[in-house]
Design an enzyme around this catalytic site. Structure first.
Site, PDB file in Angstrom:
ATOM      1  N   CYS A  36      51.699  39.132  42.746  1.00  0.00           N
ATOM      2  CA  CYS A  36      53.211  38.808  43.381  1.00  0.00           C
ATOM      3  C   CYS A  36      52.732  37.818  44.687  1.00  0.00           C
ATOM      4  CB  CYS A  36      54.156  39.828  43.306  1.00  0.00           C
ATOM      5  SG  CYS A  36      54.337  40.776  41.917  1.00  0.00           S
ATOM      6  N   ARG A  71      47.417  33.065  43.053  1.00  0.00           N
ATOM      7  CA  ARG A  71      47.181  34.189  43.000  1.00  0.00           C
ATOM      8  C   ARG A  71      47.652  34.880  41.451  1.00  0.00           C
ATOM      9  NH1 ARG A  71      47.049  37.357  47.754  1.00  0.00           N
ATOM     10  NH2 ARG A  71      47.758  39.212  46.711  1.00  0.00           N
ATOM     11  N   TRP A 124      54.283  38.888  39.213  1.00  0.00           N
ATOM     12  CA  TRP A 124      53.189  38.982  38.306  1.00  0.00           C
ATOM     13  C   TRP A 124      53.695  40.274  37.748  1.00  0.00           C
ATOM     14  CZ3 TRP A 124      48.790  42.036  37.381  1.00  0.00           C
ATOM     15  CH2 TRP A 124      47.827  41.630  36.927  1.00  0.00           C
ATOM     16  N   ASN A 175      56.645  42.865  46.445  1.00  0.00           N
ATOM     17  CA  ASN A 175      55.447  43.181  45.957  1.00  0.00           C
ATOM     18  C   ASN A 175      54.961  44.520  46.040  1.00  0.00           C
ATOM     19  OD1 ASN A 175      55.428  40.336  46.147  1.00  0.00           O
ATOM     20  ND2 ASN A 175      53.740  40.301  47.501  1.00  0.00           N
ATOM     21  N   GLY A 176      54.412  44.782  45.046  1.00  0.00           N
ATOM     22  CA  GLY A 176      53.695  46.240  44.982  1.00  0.00           C
ATOM     23  C   GLY A 176      54.473  47.207  43.715  1.00  0.00           C
ATOM     24  N   GLU A 222      25.209  44.606  33.597  1.00  0.00           N
ATOM     25  CA  GLU A 222      26.188  43.848  34.280  1.00  0.00           C
ATOM     26  C   GLU A 222      25.596  43.362  35.547  1.00  0.00           C
ATOM     27  OE1 GLU A 222      28.836  42.750  33.756  1.00  0.00           O
ATOM     28  OE2 GLU A 222      29.797  42.337  35.685  1.00  0.00           O
ATOM     29  N   LYS A 253      25.426  39.444  36.194  1.00  0.00           N
ATOM     30  CA  LYS A 253      25.785  38.764  37.492  1.00  0.00           C
ATOM     31  C   LYS A 253      24.744  37.962  37.991  1.00  0.00           C
ATOM     32  CE  LYS A 253      29.193  39.292  37.228  1.00  0.00           C
ATOM     33  NZ  LYS A 253      29.846  39.543  36.169  1.00  0.00           N
ATOM     34  N   GLU A 288      24.061  34.774  36.212  1.00  0.00           N
ATOM     35  CA  GLU A 288      25.285  33.539  36.045  1.00  0.00           C
ATOM     36  C   GLU A 288      25.375  32.923  37.340  1.00  0.00           C
ATOM     37  OE1 GLU A 288      28.462  36.776  35.473  1.00  0.00           O
ATOM     38  OE2 GLU A 288      29.506  35.515  33.996  1.00  0.00           O
ATOM     39  N   HIS A 330       8.757  50.856  25.503  1.00  0.00           N
ATOM     40  CA  HIS A 330       8.621  50.137  23.976  1.00  0.00           C
ATOM     41  C   HIS A 330       8.505  48.753  23.943  1.00  0.00           C
ATOM     42  CE1 HIS A 330       9.672  54.433  22.783  1.00  0.00           C
ATOM     43  NE2 HIS A 330      10.557  54.350  23.822  1.00  0.00           N
ATOM     44  N   LYS A 334      35.836  30.251  33.093  1.00  0.00           N
ATOM     45  CA  LYS A 334      36.541  31.489  33.479  1.00  0.00           C
ATOM     46  C   LYS A 334      36.960  32.152  32.211  1.00  0.00           C
ATOM     47  CE  LYS A 334      37.606  34.654  36.240  1.00  0.00           C
ATOM     48  NZ  LYS A 334      36.682  35.604  36.462  1.00  0.00           N
TER      49      LYS A 334
HETATM   50  C1  F6R Z   1      31.024  37.550  33.227  1.00  0.00           C
HETATM   51  C2  F6R Z   1      32.322  37.162  32.781  1.00  0.00           C
HETATM   52  C3  F6R Z   1      32.243  36.894  31.212  1.00  0.00           C
HETATM   53  C4  F6R Z   1      33.527  37.151  30.658  1.00  0.00           C
HETATM   54  C5  F6R Z   1      33.588  37.234  29.086  1.00  0.00           C
HETATM   55  C6  F6R Z   1      34.767  37.741  28.525  1.00  0.00           C
HETATM   56  O1  F6R Z   1      31.240  37.372  34.689  1.00  0.00           O
HETATM   57  O2  F6R Z   1      33.315  36.895  33.214  1.00  0.00           O
HETATM   58  O3  F6R Z   1      31.165  37.637  30.734  1.00  0.00           O
HETATM   59  O4  F6R Z   1      33.489  39.022  30.882  1.00  0.00           O
HETATM   60  O5  F6R Z   1      33.525  35.905  29.035  1.00  0.00           O
HETATM   61  O6  F6R Z   1      36.003  37.373  29.058  1.00  0.00           O
HETATM   62  P1  F6R Z   1      37.396  38.159  28.948  1.00  0.00           P
HETATM   63  O7  F6R Z   1      36.978  39.330  29.753  1.00  0.00           O
HETATM   64  O8  F6R Z   1      38.285  37.321  29.711  1.00  0.00           O
HETATM   65  O9  F6R Z   1      37.724  38.444  27.595  1.00  0.00           O
END
Ligand code: F6R
Length: 602
Positions: free
Chosen positions: A2, A27, A75, A99-100, A478, A482, A485, A501, A597
């Site tokens: 929000c 946001r 939101w 907000n909150g 993970e 990161k 990427e 292995h 994204k």
């Molecule tokens: C990694 C990343 C992607 C998402 C994947 C799934 O930093 O952002 O691996 O996690 O594309 O996306 P969502 O979670 O939106 O289904």
């Protein structure tokens, strides 16, 4: 999440507020609203969807001349993103934006309902405006009524309230949600972040938790614990993109730093009387359920893998975790005693959405763990638990992952409660630890500085292994994801015990190993695995609370008695390591090459 904007002065208020809300659009929100008070009369407008819908609704409305205005982008957390649930909420004489999350809204609502108040919305916010009007009846003045109201609220709030009873003022309160006042000689601005105030004022007062007050054009009366305090104004930097990033170099960095506060939102209202309370979940959801299948992609899949360990160990329920794109075409055997869980930050990932459709068509009960209300996955799933991470701008997911893991951990405790698979003592330990997680997620500046320095040694070489065991294995995956990427360096995550292995064949001094060595979980076993790599001359960075003599580099974590504390602390270190290596390589951290994204194609 929000956004709030407020204004007292002579300028065209509708325009100012809509522009201010526009600055907060990034946001994320699903509805918006505005209320303008002039000559003791209030006009209000709300619209679902984008701000353009609110602009269209208000196109014939003008608001020049001395007056007051408040605006909000919502939101959804309590109640769907409908016009009725949009802010401002109103009573007989007053309008409020908030907000909150008001944690004790149910108690207040019950009390007010008994007194005859009829609520229109499903929100927690509406109770605040009615509580204020209820308090007006037995208070000397509107300020006293507002003070009484604020004192009765529990939870997080940034509030602006206007009322025709006090037509020249805005009442405000702040606790665990940001609220900022900006002032010129003949006008006042409010914002839930710097961005809407830039270009309008040069100095701002960042309100502190627990502060509240009343303000008109000439005077700010600010209080803390019923005592008057002086507002402290500071220079406002005038660079907008800097303001949106709140001083951080990248959105990803900002999002790593805000994980502590965001996790507070994930937990808010979901732990009551030492029990997990998930009001989104129907009490019969787990009836007849003997197994869980989790489906997701990328980072969300790693959160799912972590949940696999938690669900089996703590909730004692058979759990299978599958990558959504694999699940789709394997002709999966689905039985109705399986709860099908999808995890998605965006709620729009095509593979995850299709997997969800397959499960629904097979008649399974479905549950989504998602960050975006009203997204395709949320609309399709029978039940949703929102992770409440707020919009994530960095393409490389950070806070979304943290909130997914926290939500799944909550869910594992919830299932254990329902299935009575854990005794009271261990339930209490989990809940106590969970409650402290937001604090343990604060980024330690000294650690960040160390990672900045260390990063220069990890720019070349022929690849990275990230290794860990148990829940630290998905965390290793993970960490590797990161790094690849945003640095474009080759990195793989492995279970530490799997090295011998095959992967160990790659090891030499130019192979960097990032080893997760928690004290609470399989310490000696993991240590032996690291020793095997050291014997083959790998360059090793160990992350652990215990000094490790064979490490080339070492990042010390805190001593902790619970694995999840270690998990979240190491998660932050891995995120910062990827960030700092990518920064040194000169890459676009927030928008890495080839990535999107939201992946809405197969
Ligand atoms: C990694 C990343 C992607 C998402 C994947 C799934 O930093 O952002 O691996 O996690 O594309 O996306 P969502 O979670 O939106 O289904």
């Amino acid at each position: 999440m929000c956004g709030i904007v407020g204004y007292i002065g002579k300028k065209e208020k509708k325009k100012l507020i809509l522009e201010g809300l526009g600055e907060l659009e990034y946001r994320g929100y699903d509805s918006a609203g505005i209320a303008v008070m002039k000559d003791g009369k209030i006009d209000a407008f709300k619209a679902t969807g984008k701000l353009s819908n609110l602009k269209e609704k208000t196109k014939n409305f003008t608001s020049n001349g001395e007056g007051i205005a408040i605006g909000h982008t919502r939101w959804a957390t309590h109640g769907k993103p409908t016009e009725i649930n949009a802010h401002p909420h109103f009573g007989k004489h007053s309008y409020i934006v908030h907000n909150g999350i008001i944690e004790n809204y149910r108690e207040i609502k019950e009390m007010l309902t008994k007194k005859g108040v009829v609520f229109l919305s499903q929100t927690d916010t509406e109770v605040v405006v009615y509580l204020f009007e209820h308090n007006l009846e037995n208070s000397k003045n509107a300020f006293e009524a507002f003070e009484k109201t604020v004192i009765s609220l529990k939870g997080a709030y940034a509030i602006l309230l206007i009322t025709t009873i006090e037509p020249n003022s805005i009442f405000f309160a702040k606790n665990a949600a940001p609220l900022i006042i900006g002032k010129n000689s003949d006008e006042v601005f409010f914002g839930s972040s710097d961005a809407p105030l830039i270009g309008h004022v040069k100095e701002v007062c960042y309100l502190e938790d627990g502060q509240y007050g009343i303000l008109d054009k000439n005077e700010i009366k600010l209080y803390l614990n019923a005592k008057k305090v002086l507002p402290i104004f500071k220079d406002l930097p005038q660079d907008r993109s800097f303001a949106q990033k709140e001083g951080f170099r990248f959105f990803m960095e900002k999002e790593i730093y805000e994980q502590s506060s965001v996790l507070g939102e994930t937990l808010m209202g979901r732990i009551k009387d030492n029990e997990i309370s998930l009001e989104e979940i129907d009490e019969h959801l787990l009836d007849g359920i003997n197994a869980v299948k989790i489906c997701a992609c990328g980072t969300s899949y790693h959160a799912g893998l972590t949940a696999g360990y938690l669900f089996e160990r703590f909730a004692k329920i058979r759990t299978d975790v599958v990558i959504a794109s694999e699940f789709r075409y394997k002709d999966p055997l689905l039985t109705k005693d399986t709860l099908f869980i999808v995890i998605s930050q965006s709620g729009e990932t095509a593979d995850t959405l299709e997997a969800l459709k397959i499960a629904k068509n097979a008649g399974l009960k479905t549950l989504a763990i998602c960050n975006v209300d009203n997204s395709s996955i949320v609309r399709l799933a029978d039940t949703t638990i929102l992770t409440r991470a707020g919009i994530e701008k960095g393409v490389a997911s950070t806070k979304a992952f943290a909130t997914q893991v926290a939500t799944l951990w909550l869910l594992s405790i919830f299932i254990a409660q329902k299935r009575k698979t854990a005794d009271k003592k261990s339930l209490k330990l989990e809940i106590d630890t969970l409650l402290k997680i937001p604090t343990s997620l604060h980024v330690d500046n000294a650690v960040h500085e160390k990672i900045k320095r260390l990063s220069k040694r990890y720019l070349h070489g022929h690849g990275f292994f990230f290794i860990g065991r148990d829940i630290f294995y998905p965390l290793a995956l993970e960490g590797a994801l990161k790094l690849k990427e945003i640095s474009y360096l080759h990195a793989e995550g492995y279970p530490a015990g799997e090295m011998k292995h095959g992967p160990i064949a790659l090891v030499d001094s130019k192979l960097f190993t990032v080893a997760l060595l928690p004290k609470t979980m399989l310490y000696d076993k993991t240590k032996s695995n690291i020793e095997e790599l050291s014997a083959r001359d790998a360059t090793i960075l160990v992350i652990s609370p215990e000094q490790f003599e064979l490490a080339d580099d070492f990042i010390k974590t805190k001593n902790s008695s619970h694995a999840m504390n270690e998990f979240f602390e190491m998660m932050i270190i891995l995120q910062l390591l990827a960030l700092e290596i990518a920064v040194r390589l000169g890459n676009d951290v927030d928008m890495p090459r080839n990535l999107a994204k939201s992946v809405t194609v197969e």
